[in-house]
Design an enzyme around this catalytic site. Sequence first.
Site, PDB file in Angstrom:
ATOM      1  N   ASP A 133     -15.447 -15.084 -15.747  1.00  0.00           N
ATOM      2  CA  ASP A 133     -15.222 -14.691 -17.145  1.00  0.00           C
ATOM      3  C   ASP A 133     -13.757 -14.320 -17.389  1.00  0.00           C
ATOM      4  O   ASP A 133     -13.304 -14.232 -18.528  1.00  0.00           O
ATOM      5  CB  ASP A 133     -16.141 -13.528 -17.547  1.00  0.00           C
ATOM      6  N   TYR A 158      -4.591 -14.822 -10.692  1.00  0.00           N
ATOM      7  CA  TYR A 158      -5.937 -15.258 -10.282  1.00  0.00           C
ATOM      8  C   TYR A 158      -6.624 -16.012 -11.425  1.00  0.00           C
ATOM      9  O   TYR A 158      -7.060 -17.150 -11.256  1.00  0.00           O
ATOM     10  CB  TYR A 158      -6.782 -14.042  -9.865  1.00  0.00           C
TER      11      TYR A 158
END
Length: 375
Positions: A133, A158
């Site tokens: 998400d 990331y």
Amino acid sequence: MLLITGGAGFIGANFVLDWLAGCSEPVLNVDKLSYAGNLDTLRSLHNDPRHVFVHADINDRETLNRLFAQHRPRAVLHFAAETHVDRSIHRPADFVQTNVVGTFTLLEVARAYWNQLTGENKAQFRFVHISTDEVYGALAPDAPPFTENTAYAPNSPYSASKAASDHCVRAYRHTYGLPALTIHCSNNYGSYQFPEKMIPLMLTRALAGKPLPVYGDGLHIRDWLYVGDHCAALRAVLARGRPGETYNIGGCNEKTNLDVVQTLCTALNRIKPKPRGHYADQITFVADRPGHDRRYAINASKIEHELGWRPAETFETGLEKTVRWYLDHPDWVNRIISGDYRNWVEFNYTQRLASGAFFSEIATGASAKRHRASR
Ligand code: NAD
Ligand code: TYD
């Protein structure tokens, strides 16, 4: 058989163990055994002919080609990734190499393999890409949870590397027709999670009598999902998901980090009380993570309606299982924390903890009062 990448990591290994507990279809597990990969987790499958482990990097195209040709998987579940946001801030190159270039290499090999399949084998082949998400960025406090149509806005190295890999997967579906599906799931917790992530880090440090380092004011929100529920969702996506679609998977458990640590301490107090005091006394506010996303939350109604998946665990039941699992498996934890892990903890926390007093003072407003009141 299924080809799993990253099956010696937290979610991949839970998936492999759950899969083989419930069915006879073998698994080819391809993992490079980075610091986060752990064959200890798969110990119970030693000598089980349904589990074939191959120590390999997803950047190694030749080995991947050979493995696809030799084992002829009917599906790929792609878990392998560099996954820790704090590490991505210090060493982003590793994230680009595995998450972007590695995913691209895997897609290339899967496409070539899928192209030479025929008939039902070709029609039934699936490439399931496990994303996060975090590619959607941070939500405002009153914004509705992420849907599959939320625009991408990754904020950390990331999440940017995961977003790039998602785009590659999408392009391989759109351009070449590869039957790929992408899932976006929220923060997982449960057994076998590497103790650099928040819940096992706090758990192991609480038991060791060490400070529990809450970043910033502790009011950042995550939507916690028990790993067993994630595995069940992935089985549903593999069986019934539509190629080309994306599915959001969440636990419907929005919590502030402070609430999570507080609940964890309360559970520990009940299950393994300290001789004196409360585990929550160890909570220490420390320097925040740069670019720290304030809130994530998932709207999982698409997978619920289309595939009939729903989380079975509440945060309380999942956390209880997790706490008991860590208490029952000190050897698994000790083998990790006696190794290289110590260097990471020293690197990431020494300075943060040194400035802890300063940050505790900043956080002494509503959050710290609330935390004391709820104890
Ligand atoms: P993890 O860090 O525990 O495990 C990752 C695994 O991938 C390790 O076994 C590691 O050795 C392996 N790996 C790393 N680089 C590799 C490479 N180049 N080649 C082959 N193997 C390699 O991660 P996790 O928490 O199990 O996450 C799995 C997937 O789920 C990731 O793609 C992650 O982005 C996604 N995800 C995780 C969470 C979460 O809360 N943990 C939430 C959403 C999405
Ligand atoms: P983490 O488990 O690293 O997952 P992610 O960053 O992918 O969400 O962290 C979860 C939350 O906990 C995140 O808001 C950062 C916070 N956190 C701390 O407060 N202290 C810590 O020591 C760690 C590792 C995380």
